[in-house]
Design a protein around this motif. Structure first.
Motif, PDB file in Angstrom:
ATOM      1  N   THR A  74      -4.116  -0.678   4.440  1.00  0.00           N
ATOM      2  CA  THR A  74      -3.979  -1.890   3.642  1.00  0.00           C
ATOM      3  C   THR A  74      -4.743  -3.028   4.304  1.00  0.00           C
ATOM      4  O   THR A  74      -5.064  -2.979   5.496  1.00  0.00           O
ATOM      5  CB  THR A  74      -2.503  -2.315   3.494  1.00  0.00           C
ATOM      6  OG1 THR A  74      -2.008  -2.727   4.779  1.00  0.00           O
ATOM      7  CG2 THR A  74      -1.644  -1.176   2.950  1.00  0.00           C
TER       8      THR A  74
ATOM      9  N   GLU B   7      -3.857  -1.671  -4.010  1.00  0.00           N
ATOM     10  CA  GLU B   7      -4.467  -2.333  -2.858  1.00  0.00           C
ATOM     11  C   GLU B   7      -5.970  -2.510  -3.061  1.00  0.00           C
ATOM     12  O   GLU B   7      -6.537  -3.537  -2.679  1.00  0.00           O
ATOM     13  CB  GLU B   7      -4.197  -1.525  -1.587  1.00  0.00           C
ATOM     14  CG  GLU B   7      -4.616  -2.211  -0.305  1.00  0.00           C
ATOM     15  CD  GLU B   7      -3.721  -3.391   0.067  1.00  0.00           C
ATOM     16  OE1 GLU B   7      -4.129  -4.174   0.941  1.00  0.00           O
ATOM     17  OE2 GLU B   7      -2.624  -3.535  -0.515  1.00  0.00           O
TER      18      GLU B   7
ATOM     19  N   GLY C 281       0.815  -1.199   0.000  1.00  0.00           N
ATOM     20  CA  GLY C 281       0.000   0.000   0.000  1.00  0.00           C
ATOM     21  C   GLY C 281       0.848   1.247   0.000  1.00  0.00           C
ATOM     22  O   GLY C 281       2.021   1.262   0.369  1.00  0.00           O
TER      23      GLY C 281
END
Length: 385
Positions: free
Chosen positions: A61, A337, A55
């Motif tokens: 994340t 992500e 991320g």
């Protein structure tokens, strides 16, 4: 398939297949148009080609939320040494000219939101969807479903609501609720909470089994829209919700003028694709299917490809639901992500021949649309353009 629970077959890749034979003769010209959506947020100036990504610094994340997809993949790698036959979205068991396809799943931490909202009559639909959508990727028609319901103290009225959702899901997928297990386990769960899992079995003729082996460069990816987040990524969703300061009864701020509460949007039941997918398959041209759940586009689409092939996704070719924009903005979540965690508005991806693509798209519209979202390319993983 929800990676909140890290159920193993989420990450089990397909068994190795031989490289596709070279195409003989010139390919017949066939053009498929990719419509561009108008929302500027969906357009990407760069192309990211990757099967995994960290991320953005400072952004949320899935791993930070407690779900480590890479650790799950490592466990599956070790299991494959002990059980090398595993693979695909469902397990295959062949008897004579029939292949029985089984799938098992749960609904992950979406259950937490069910407890908080008090919405228990649709979580059973999610449970059935996560199983039958997996087995239909093999072309299998679901036959029956079985559930497991566990709680510390049985609340009969609450359990009845949950089971009613399971029955509704079975009706939507034309399968039978064959039985199940209710486990009362004092002291094991918090008061008023429960856990769910289920399994489904379907059947397909061996000569009609869809396994992706015939996929070639230039095949078209067609996406079937989701109803929203479906049943994966909720560990990250709940972190974003906490950061936003909103309650589940507040209006979702970014929702294209539609008045819906956060809870209503997040609890929208998972689409059951069985009838639509089987109808499309019956007309020919479908070479592979990917159920977009835990791992998003990045992890799930490559699972259906033979070695040496990857996917190019045209990110502006469908309308991404506003809830994903809200999640990304509030959580400062990196593009990569998002694509590796959520379905981004597409819950099922079909890999079809170019010749079949236009027919499938034109034949699926109105309440059951289908969008051309990309194509098969030489390479590995997924590229986003």
């Amino acid at each position: 398939m929800s990676t909140d629970r890290l159920l193993l077959h989420v990450l089990r890749g397909p068994a190795a297949s031989p490289a596709p034979a070279a195409r003989r003769g010139p390919r017949r010209p066939h053009r498929v148009c990719f419509p561009q959506a108008t929302d500027a947020w969906m357009r990407r100036a760069s192309v990211a080609c990757s099967s995994a990504s960290d991320g953005e610094a400072g952004g949320m994340t899935y791993k930070d939320a407690g779900v480590d997809i890479d650790a799950g993949a490592e466990l599956v790698r070790r299991i494959r040494k002990m059980a090398p036959g595993i693979g695909g979205f469902g397990g295959h068991y062949i008897i004579g000219d029939k292949c029985y396809v089984g799938g098992t799943d749960g609904v992950g931490t979406k259950l937490k939101l069910a407890f908080e909202t008090g919405v228990h009559d649709t979580i059973g639909i999610d449970l059935v969807a996560m199983c039958v959508n997996d087995i239909v990727t093999s072309g299998a028609r679901p036959l029956f479903f079985q559930d497991y319901y566990a709680t510390s103290k049985l609340d009969v009225d609450l359990a009845e609501k949950v089971i009613k959702g399971i029955v509704d899901g079975c009706e939507q997928s034309d399968c039978v609720l064959l039985g199940g297990e209710t486990a009362e386990m004092p002291g094991f769960y918090a008061e008023g909470e429960y856990d769910l899992s289920g399994s489904a079995v379907g059947v397909v003729k061996v000569d009609k089994l869809i396994d992706g082996k015939n996929i070639v460069e230039g095949d078209i990816l067609i996406g079937l829209p989701s109803s929203g987040i479906h049943s994966n990524g909720f560990s990250l969703v709940r972190r974003v919700l906490e950061k936003s300061g909103l309650s589940l009864s507040d209006q979702l701020p970014i929702n294209d003028g539609i008045t819906s509460t956060v809870g209503e949007v997040l609890m929208a039941p998972t689409v059951i694709y069985v009838k639509q997918v089987l109808e499309i398959i019956s007309k020919g041209g479908v070479k592979g299917l990917a159920h977009i759940t835990g791992g998003g586009f990045t992890e799930n689409i490559p699972r259906v490809f033979p070695p040496g092939l990857g996917a190019k996704i045209i990110t502006g070719s469908w309308e991404v639901p506003p809830v994903f924009k809200w999640l990304q903005q509030v959580g400062n979540i990196d593009d990569a992500e998002m694509w590796r965690t959520f379905n981004m508005g597409i819950g099922m991806v079909l890999v079809v021949s170019r010749e079949a693509a236009d027919r499938i798209i034109k034949g699926n519209h109105g309440s059951n649309p289908a969008y051309p979202i990309g194509e098969v390319i030489q390479g590995k993983g997924v590229c986003y353009a």
